[in-house]
Design a protein around this motif. Structure first.
Motif, mmCIF file in Angstrom:
data_model
loop_
_atom_site.group_PDB
_atom_site.id
_atom_site.type_symbol
_atom_site.label_atom_id
_atom_site.label_comp_id
_atom_site.label_asym_id
_atom_site.label_seq_id
_atom_site.Cartn_x
_atom_site.Cartn_y
_atom_site.Cartn_z
ATOM 1 N N SER A 73 -32.788 -60.535 -27.073
ATOM 2 C CA SER A 73 -33.646 -59.578 -26.632
ATOM 3 C C SER A 73 -34.290 -58.933 -27.191
ATOM 4 N N THR A 74 -35.067 -59.636 -28.441
ATOM 5 C CA THR A 74 -36.288 -59.083 -29.023
ATOM 6 C C THR A 74 -37.119 -60.147 -29.914
ATOM 7 N N ASP A 75 -36.413 -61.012 -28.936
ATOM 8 C CA ASP A 75 -37.591 -62.202 -28.556
ATOM 9 C C ASP A 75 -38.090 -62.840 -27.136
ATOM 10 N N PRO A 76 -39.082 -62.522 -27.161
ATOM 11 C CA PRO A 76 -39.964 -62.520 -25.782
ATOM 12 C C PRO A 76 -39.877 -63.846 -24.896
ATOM 13 N N LEU A 77 -40.528 -65.150 -25.718
ATOM 14 C CA LEU A 77 -40.727 -66.117 -25.755
ATOM 15 C C LEU A 77 -39.424 -66.789 -25.273
ATOM 16 N N MET A 78 -38.692 -66.842 -26.703
ATOM 17 C CA MET A 78 -36.850 -66.873 -26.109
ATOM 18 C C MET A 78 -36.243 -66.782 -24.765
ATOM 19 N N LYS B 52 -39.877 -36.984 -28.597
ATOM 20 C CA LYS B 52 -38.750 -37.079 -29.414
ATOM 21 C C LYS B 52 -37.995 -38.341 -28.885
ATOM 22 N N LEU B 53 -37.618 -38.463 -27.810
ATOM 23 C CA LEU B 53 -36.695 -39.465 -27.356
ATOM 24 C C LEU B 53 -37.707 -40.432 -27.280
ATOM 25 N N LEU B 54 -39.090 -40.455 -27.876
ATOM 26 C CA LEU B 54 -39.806 -41.585 -28.170
ATOM 27 C C LEU B 54 -39.896 -42.417 -29.505
ATOM 28 N N HIS B 55 -39.935 -41.014 -30.167
ATOM 29 C CA HIS B 55 -40.045 -41.342 -31.572
ATOM 30 C C HIS B 55 -38.010 -41.792 -31.866
ATOM 31 N N GLU B 56 -37.208 -41.200 -31.468
ATOM 32 C CA GLU B 56 -35.794 -42.067 -32.141
ATOM 33 C C GLU B 56 -35.799 -43.061 -31.564
ATOM 34 N N PHE B 57 -36.830 -44.197 -30.701
ATOM 35 C CA PHE B 57 -36.247 -45.106 -29.890
ATOM 36 C C PHE B 57 -37.316 -46.148 -30.214
ATOM 37 N N ASP B 58 -37.986 -45.450 -31.705
ATOM 38 C CA ASP B 58 -39.474 -46.424 -32.077
ATOM 39 C C ASP B 58 -38.588 -47.070 -33.549
ATOM 40 N N ALA C 122 -39.698 -55.516 -19.005
ATOM 41 C CA ALA C 122 -40.539 -54.770 -20.142
ATOM 42 C C ALA C 122 -41.022 -55.819 -21.367
ATOM 43 N N LEU C 123 -39.941 -56.692 -21.538
ATOM 44 C CA LEU C 123 -40.299 -57.442 -22.975
ATOM 45 C C LEU C 123 -41.256 -58.624 -22.395
ATOM 46 N N LEU C 124 -40.796 -59.423 -21.104
ATOM 47 C CA LEU C 124 -41.666 -60.041 -20.904
ATOM 48 C C LEU C 124 -43.101 -59.414 -20.033
ATOM 49 N N HIS C 125 -43.433 -58.726 -19.596
ATOM 50 C CA HIS C 125 -44.480 -57.831 -18.915
ATOM 51 C C HIS C 125 -46.184 -58.577 -19.453
ATOM 52 N N ASP C 126 -46.286 -59.255 -20.919
ATOM 53 C CA ASP C 126 -46.982 -59.520 -21.148
ATOM 54 C C ASP C 126 -47.105 -61.036 -21.917
ATOM 55 N N PHE C 127 -46.250 -61.997 -21.619
ATOM 56 C CA PHE C 127 -46.066 -63.044 -21.637
ATOM 57 C C PHE C 127 -47.190 -64.016 -21.796
ATOM 58 N N GLN D 165 -44.816 -57.961 -31.211
ATOM 59 C CA GLN D 165 -44.254 -56.942 -31.343
ATOM 60 C C GLN D 165 -44.461 -55.639 -30.541
ATOM 61 N N ARG D 166 -45.530 -55.755 -30.158
ATOM 62 C CA ARG D 166 -45.945 -54.439 -28.566
ATOM 63 C C ARG D 166 -44.820 -54.725 -27.713
ATOM 64 N N ALA D 167 -44.802 -55.661 -27.115
ATOM 65 C CA ALA D 167 -43.628 -56.583 -26.043
ATOM 66 C C ALA D 167 -42.300 -55.971 -26.694
ATOM 67 N N GLU D 168 -41.473 -55.396 -27.686
ATOM 68 C CA GLU D 168 -40.284 -55.458 -28.035
ATOM 69 C C GLU D 168 -40.082 -54.041 -28.203
ATOM 70 N N ARG D 169 -41.489 -53.168 -28.599
ATOM 71 C CA ARG D 169 -41.058 -51.655 -28.375
ATOM 72 C C ARG D 169 -41.086 -50.928 -27.256
ATOM 73 N N ALA D 170 -41.924 -52.375 -26.185
ATOM 74 C CA ALA D 170 -42.436 -52.021 -24.794
ATOM 75 C C ALA D 170 -40.836 -51.697 -24.692
ATOM 76 N N SER D 171 -40.115 -53.023 -25.021
ATOM 77 C CA SER D 171 -38.787 -52.891 -24.016
ATOM 78 C C SER D 171 -37.267 -51.979 -24.750
ATOM 79 N N ARG D 172 -37.680 -51.570 -25.757
ATOM 80 C CA ARG D 172 -37.143 -50.531 -26.444
ATOM 81 C C ARG D 172 -37.225 -49.140 -25.690
#
Length: 280
Positions: A56-61, A274-280, A156-161, A128-135
């Motif tokens: 879930s944190t690896d877009p290419l896998m 606040k929500l964004l910072h919590e999930f960052d 979101a994870l795959l958006h920029d593959f 890293q950007r994709a993983e943050r976007a997915s969260r």
């Protein structure tokens, strides 16, 4: 997807780009490759949810697994009717033993880009950007109680593959695009891509998703520009804010992102932040 590819010049058409990328070997994060080998040694203790969490944190896998299952569905359509829209669902459909049989020791990003440190840094930033976007996207979808939250996370994870694959397979061309944009902050990404590659990465990505027959909902959410669709907005706003805050929260685009996110989630801008910072 088995051959190592290294392109130093643009290809003549979108079809040529699709053919090259669709058949090339795709590397994964080193952590993914190493953990998969540890899991392989204790296969009887592994389940689809544990494997899915790893990916879930690896877009290419994630991309490799979804494309593989799509190929299985084409080959055995009588037995595999459902199109899994998340990597965990794909793993449940495949089974653990068939997964490990199909996916041996995985090539890594470091191996693929050995000696090309600038490209490795560029690829790592996109990953890293994709993983943050997915969260972020998952947080937005969960707040909205969207039943497709897991699919929105994947989109979101795959958006920029396609950008990731460009760094892997054509690092010099990816660097040319980055250099053009660094020299001219007003140059749009699509214009820089067309100037260097002859195609845009958005077009290449959609063509690859169709080539691999990835799930329709995933393809639609990833590529659709209809900002009225709340699922599409979840993904595009998550990708946008992840890009704008990649090097800090002082980017000029952040206030607009925050305003739209607050509107989407029916929150004040302070609560949205606040929500964004919590999930960052």
């Amino acid at each position: 997807m088995s051959d190592r590819l290294r392109l130093n010049a643009p290809l003549p058409s979108l079809d040529a780009w699709v053919e090259a990328f669709a058949t090339a070997e795709i590397p994964v994060l080193t952590d993914t490759a190493e953990t998969l080998e540890q899991m392989r040694a204790t296969e009887d203790d592994v389940d689809a949810h544990g494997l899915g969490e790893l990916m879930s944190t690896d877009p290419l896998m994630t991309l490799k697994v979804l494309a593989h299952v799509s190929e299985l569905r084409r080959s055995h359509s009588a037995g595999l009717h459902a199109a899994p829209e998340t990597v965990t669902a794909a793993l449940v459909l495949m089974g653990i033993t068939p997964f490990f049989r199909a996916f041996g020791p995985q090539p890594t990003m470091e191996e693929a880009l050995a000696g090309h440190d600038e490209a490795l840094i560029g690829l790592s930033r996109v990953m890293q950007r994709a993983e943050r976007a997915s969260r972020y996207a998952l947080a937005f979808a969960a707040h909205r109680a969207d039943p497709d939250a897991a699919i929105i996370h994947s989109a979101a994870l795959l958006h920029d593959f396609a950008e990731m694959l460009l760094w892997v397979h054509a690092p010099d061309l990816a660097l040319q695009i980055a250099t053009l944009q660094a020299a001219d902050r007003t140059l749009r990404s699509a214009a820089a891509q067309r100037q260097v590659l002859g195609v845009t990465l958005a077009d290449l990505e959609q063509a690859l998703m169709k080539r691999w027959r990835l799930p329709e909902l995933l393809t639609r959410i990833t590529g659709n520009k209809d900002e009225r669709d709340p699922q599409v907005r979840c993904v595009h706003l998550a990708v946008r804010v992840a890009r704008h805050t990649a090097r800090g929260w002082d980017d000029a685009g952040v206030p607009d992102d925050l305003h739209e996110i607050a509107e989407l989630l029916n929150l004040s801008e302070a609560h949205a932040l606040k929500l964004l910072h919590e999930f960052d």
